[in-house]
Design a protein around this motif. Structure first.
Motif, PDB file in Angstrom:
ATOM      1  N   ILE A 283      85.991  69.311  47.493  1.00  0.00           N
ATOM      2  CA  ILE A 283      85.297  68.171  48.072  1.00  0.00           C
ATOM      3  C   ILE A 283      85.596  66.947  47.220  1.00  0.00           C
ATOM      4  O   ILE A 283      85.457  66.984  45.995  1.00  0.00           O
ATOM      5  CB  ILE A 283      83.784  68.426  48.117  1.00  0.00           C
ATOM      6  N   ILE A 284      86.015  65.856  47.846  1.00  0.00           N
ATOM      7  CA  ILE A 284      86.227  64.585  47.156  1.00  0.00           C
ATOM      8  C   ILE A 284      84.936  63.793  47.256  1.00  0.00           C
ATOM      9  O   ILE A 284      84.430  63.555  48.347  1.00  0.00           O
ATOM     10  CB  ILE A 284      87.405  63.804  47.766  1.00  0.00           C
ATOM     11  N   TYR A 285      84.409  63.379  46.099  1.00  0.00           N
ATOM     12  CA  TYR A 285      83.156  62.639  46.069  1.00  0.00           C
ATOM     13  C   TYR A 285      83.361  61.131  46.021  1.00  0.00           C
ATOM     14  O   TYR A 285      82.610  60.383  46.623  1.00  0.00           O
ATOM     15  CB  TYR A 285      82.305  63.075  44.881  1.00  0.00           C
TER      16      TYR A 285
ATOM     17  N   THR B 108      86.961  61.738  41.833  1.00  0.00           N
ATOM     18  CA  THR B 108      86.039  62.779  41.401  1.00  0.00           C
ATOM     19  C   THR B 108      85.913  63.815  42.504  1.00  0.00           C
ATOM     20  O   THR B 108      85.809  63.474  43.681  1.00  0.00           O
ATOM     21  CB  THR B 108      84.651  62.205  41.048  1.00  0.00           C
ATOM     22  N   THR B 109      85.966  65.100  42.109  1.00  0.00           N
ATOM     23  CA  THR B 109      85.957  66.183  43.090  1.00  0.00           C
ATOM     24  C   THR B 109      84.994  67.291  42.655  1.00  0.00           C
ATOM     25  O   THR B 109      84.412  67.228  41.576  1.00  0.00           O
ATOM     26  CB  THR B 109      87.360  66.803  43.257  1.00  0.00           C
ATOM     27  N   SER B 110      84.914  68.278  43.486  1.00  0.00           N
ATOM     28  CA  SER B 110      84.092  69.450  43.176  1.00  0.00           C
ATOM     29  C   SER B 110      84.791  70.393  42.207  1.00  0.00           C
ATOM     30  O   SER B 110      84.204  71.393  41.791  1.00  0.00           O
ATOM     31  CB  SER B 110      83.739  70.193  44.463  1.00  0.00           C
ATOM     32  N   HIS B 111      86.035  70.098  41.842  1.00  0.00           N
ATOM     33  CA  HIS B 111      86.798  70.958  40.931  1.00  0.00           C
ATOM     34  C   HIS B 111      87.467  70.174  39.813  1.00  0.00           C
ATOM     35  O   HIS B 111      88.488  70.600  39.287  1.00  0.00           O
ATOM     36  CB  HIS B 111      87.841  71.758  41.718  1.00  0.00           C
ATOM     37  N   GLY B 112      86.918  69.003  39.457  1.00  0.00           N
ATOM     38  CA  GLY B 112      87.460  68.247  38.344  1.00  0.00           C
ATOM     39  C   GLY B 112      87.701  66.787  38.684  1.00  0.00           C
ATOM     40  O   GLY B 112      87.327  66.291  39.743  1.00  0.00           O
TER      41      GLY B 112
ATOM     42  N   PHE C 292      91.986  66.824  35.457  1.00  0.00           N
ATOM     43  CA  PHE C 292      91.194  67.100  34.268  1.00  0.00           C
ATOM     44  C   PHE C 292      90.070  68.062  34.653  1.00  0.00           C
ATOM     45  O   PHE C 292      89.368  67.837  35.632  1.00  0.00           O
ATOM     46  CB  PHE C 292      90.600  65.806  33.706  1.00  0.00           C
ATOM     47  N   THR C 293      89.927  69.131  33.878  1.00  0.00           N
ATOM     48  CA  THR C 293      88.907  70.147  34.131  1.00  0.00           C
ATOM     49  C   THR C 293      88.203  70.471  32.807  1.00  0.00           C
ATOM     50  O   THR C 293      88.454  69.818  31.795  1.00  0.00           O
ATOM     51  CB  THR C 293      89.550  71.431  34.694  1.00  0.00           C
TER      52      THR C 293
ATOM     53  N   GLN D 112      82.349  70.116  38.081  1.00  0.00           N
ATOM     54  CA  GLN D 112      81.615  69.611  39.237  1.00  0.00           C
ATOM     55  C   GLN D 112      81.162  68.175  39.020  1.00  0.00           C
ATOM     56  O   GLN D 112      80.437  67.884  38.087  1.00  0.00           O
ATOM     57  CB  GLN D 112      80.397  70.489  39.505  1.00  0.00           C
ATOM     58  N   PHE D 113      81.584  67.280  39.884  1.00  0.00           N
ATOM     59  CA  PHE D 113      81.095  65.911  39.883  1.00  0.00           C
ATOM     60  C   PHE D 113      80.124  65.756  41.047  1.00  0.00           C
ATOM     61  O   PHE D 113      80.004  66.632  41.892  1.00  0.00           O
ATOM     62  CB  PHE D 113      82.255  64.916  40.011  1.00  0.00           C
ATOM     63  N   ASN D 114      79.446  64.640  41.111  1.00  0.00           N
ATOM     64  CA  ASN D 114      78.483  64.387  42.165  1.00  0.00           C
ATOM     65  C   ASN D 114      78.878  63.143  42.946  1.00  0.00           C
ATOM     66  O   ASN D 114      79.700  62.342  42.501  1.00  0.00           O
ATOM     67  CB  ASN D 114      77.077  64.198  41.590  1.00  0.00           C
TER      68      ASN D 114
END
Length: 62
Positions: free
Chosen positions: A5-7, A20-24, A38-39, A48-50
């Motif tokens: 998911i792209i936030y 920012t995504t759900s995987h870095g 970047f992870t 996990q970003f929001n």
């Protein structure tokens, strides 16, 4: 394959993009089409970003 998911996407002054995504966190360099992800393995506290979790300062740095 996990769903990503792209936030948020922000453009700096160069123009590069921070995503920012759900995987870095992804840095995309516009001119040469390179991407760096970047992870936690890169030193992030969490992958996990929001929603709206990106910051661009007054000088255009993400």
């Amino acid at each position: 394959m996990p769903r990503i998911i792209i936030y948020n996407i922000a453009q700096d002054n160069h123009p590069n993009y921070g995503i920012t995504t759900s995987h870095g966190l992804v840095r995309m360099e516009y001119h040469n089409r390179k991407m760096k992800i970047f992870t936690q393995q890169s030193g992030l506290l969490n992958n996990q970003f929001n929603y709206q979790s990106i910051f661009k300062d007054d000088e255009g740095t993400i």
